[in-house]
Structures are given as C-alpha cells and as structure tokens.
Motif scaffolding. Sequence first.
Motif, short mmCIF file in Angstrom:
data_model
loop_
_atom_site.label_atom_id
_atom_site.label_comp_id
_atom_site.label_asym_id
_atom_site.label_seq_id
_atom_site.Cartn_x
_atom_site.Cartn_y
_atom_site.Cartn_z
N VAL A 1 -5.67 0.45 -1.92
CA VAL A 1 -4.83 -0.66 -2.38
C VAL A 1 -5.30 -1.92 -1.68
O VAL A 1 -5.23 -2.02 -0.46
CB VAL A 1 -3.34 -0.40 -2.08
CG1 VAL A 1 -2.49 -1.59 -2.47
CG2 VAL A 1 -2.87 0.87 -2.78
N GLN B 1 1.07 3.74 -3.21
CA GLN B 1 0.63 5.12 -3.03
C GLN B 1 1.76 6.10 -3.32
O GLN B 1 1.54 7.16 -3.89
CB GLN B 1 0.09 5.33 -1.61
CG GLN B 1 -1.24 4.65 -1.39
CD GLN B 1 -1.71 4.71 0.05
OE1 GLN B 1 -0.93 4.95 0.97
NE2 GLN B 1 -3.00 4.49 0.26
N SER B 2 2.99 5.73 -2.97
CA SER B 2 4.14 6.58 -3.25
C SER B 2 4.42 6.67 -4.76
O SER B 2 4.60 7.75 -5.30
CB SER B 2 5.37 6.05 -2.51
OG SER B 2 6.50 6.81 -2.82
N ARG C 1 0.84 -1.20 0.00
CA ARG C 1 0.00 0.00 0.00
C ARG C 1 0.87 1.26 0.00
O ARG C 1 0.67 2.16 -0.81
CB ARG C 1 -0.94 -0.01 1.20
CG ARG C 1 -1.88 1.20 1.26
CD ARG C 1 -2.85 1.12 2.44
NE ARG C 1 -3.68 -0.07 2.32
CZ ARG C 1 -3.66 -1.10 3.17
NH1 ARG C 1 -2.85 -1.08 4.22
NH2 ARG C 1 -4.45 -2.13 3.00
N THR D 1 2.42 6.00 -7.28
CA THR D 1 1.33 6.62 -8.04
C THR D 1 1.09 8.06 -7.60
O THR D 1 0.30 8.77 -8.21
CB THR D 1 0.01 5.83 -7.88
OG1 THR D 1 -0.33 5.78 -6.50
CG2 THR D 1 0.13 4.43 -8.46
N GLN D 2 1.80 8.47 -6.57
CA GLN D 2 1.69 9.82 -6.00
C GLN D 2 0.24 10.12 -5.61
O GLN D 2 -0.27 11.22 -5.84
CB GLN D 2 2.24 10.85 -6.99
CG GLN D 2 3.70 10.62 -7.28
CD GLN D 2 4.28 11.56 -8.31
OE1 GLN D 2 3.60 12.03 -9.20
NE2 GLN D 2 5.57 11.83 -8.17
N ASP D 3 -0.42 9.11 -5.03
CA ASP D 3 -1.82 9.23 -4.60
C ASP D 3 -1.95 8.61 -3.21
O ASP D 3 -2.17 7.41 -3.08
CB ASP D 3 -2.75 8.55 -5.60
CG ASP D 3 -4.21 8.71 -5.26
OD1 ASP D 3 -4.54 9.21 -4.17
OD2 ASP D 3 -5.04 8.33 -6.10
N ASP D 4 -1.84 9.44 -2.18
CA ASP D 4 -1.89 8.95 -0.79
C ASP D 4 -3.25 8.39 -0.40
O ASP D 4 -3.37 7.69 0.60
CB ASP D 4 -1.52 10.06 0.19
CG ASP D 4 -0.06 10.46 0.06
OD1 ASP D 4 0.74 9.66 -0.46
OD2 ASP D 4 0.28 11.58 0.49
N ASP D 5 -4.29 8.71 -1.17
CA ASP D 5 -5.64 8.25 -0.86
C ASP D 5 -6.05 7.02 -1.66
O ASP D 5 -7.17 6.52 -1.51
CB ASP D 5 -6.65 9.37 -1.10
CG ASP D 5 -6.39 10.57 -0.19
OD1 ASP D 5 -6.04 10.35 0.98
OD2 ASP D 5 -6.51 11.71 -0.67
N MET D 6 -5.16 6.53 -2.53
CA MET D 6 -5.50 5.38 -3.37
C MET D 6 -5.80 4.16 -2.51
O MET D 6 -5.07 3.85 -1.57
CB MET D 6 -4.38 5.04 -4.34
CG MET D 6 -4.68 3.83 -5.21
SD MET D 6 -3.45 3.57 -6.46
CE MET D 6 -3.90 4.86 -7.60
N TYR E 1 -2.03 -0.58 -10.99
CA TYR E 1 -2.24 0.78 -10.54
C TYR E 1 -1.47 1.71 -11.48
O TYR E 1 -0.26 1.58 -11.65
CB TYR E 1 -1.76 0.96 -9.10
CG TYR E 1 -2.48 0.05 -8.13
CD1 TYR E 1 -3.67 0.45 -7.56
CD2 TYR E 1 -2.00 -1.22 -7.84
CE1 TYR E 1 -4.36 -0.37 -6.67
CE2 TYR E 1 -2.67 -2.05 -6.96
CZ TYR E 1 -3.86 -1.62 -6.39
OH TYR E 1 -4.53 -2.45 -5.52
#
Length: 104
Positions: free
Chosen positions: A22, A12-13, A8, A15-20, A33
Amino acid sequence: AGKTTFARGFIQSFTQDDDMVVASPTFLLHLQYDGGLCTVHHLDLYRLHQDQDISFLGLDKLFPSGVALIEWPSDALRPYLPKHGFLEIELRALSRPGSGTQEL
C-alpha cells in the motif's frame, strides 16, 4: 502523522491481504485496491487547492462502489460525500516534552 500506516492496515484488512503493498497516493491522487470485503479507494488531496474543482476525480462514482479513504480532505469535497453519512477520523501527533514518545 501516521496516515499511510493507518491506510495500509485498513486496506490490508478490507482486502484480506496482509502482504498487499500500500503506497501513498500523494502524486497520483487516487489508488484503488480490489478484493476481499470491498473495493477501497485511497485518495490524497494534499496537492489540490482548497477551492479547486475536484469533479474530475469522479467521487460521485467512487462512494457507491466501495470505501474511500481520503487524506487531506477539503471543503470542496463536501458536496460529494454520501448523504447517508460518513466517518471522519483525525490523526494528530501529540508530543510529550521529554518523553521521546508520540501519542496518536
């Protein structure tokens, strides 16, 4: 032992999306992803037999297209690994009697 938690944070790192959201690919075998730095392929091979043919996963096409996180790899995976190298990370829980904590 922390595999999904590690995945996770990694996904998230990248994809640069902390809310993704996983999820574990335990039953699907492969989740993809997109976005951010590159595509991340998350595979879980736990449900496959050690000697099972895994060519149906299309691993030869996954590695050049991004990064692959593979949980429960098997020896059947070796022929599909990139020739230029790969990073293998092993997570193990090391319990300390009476401490109530685990070390990863």
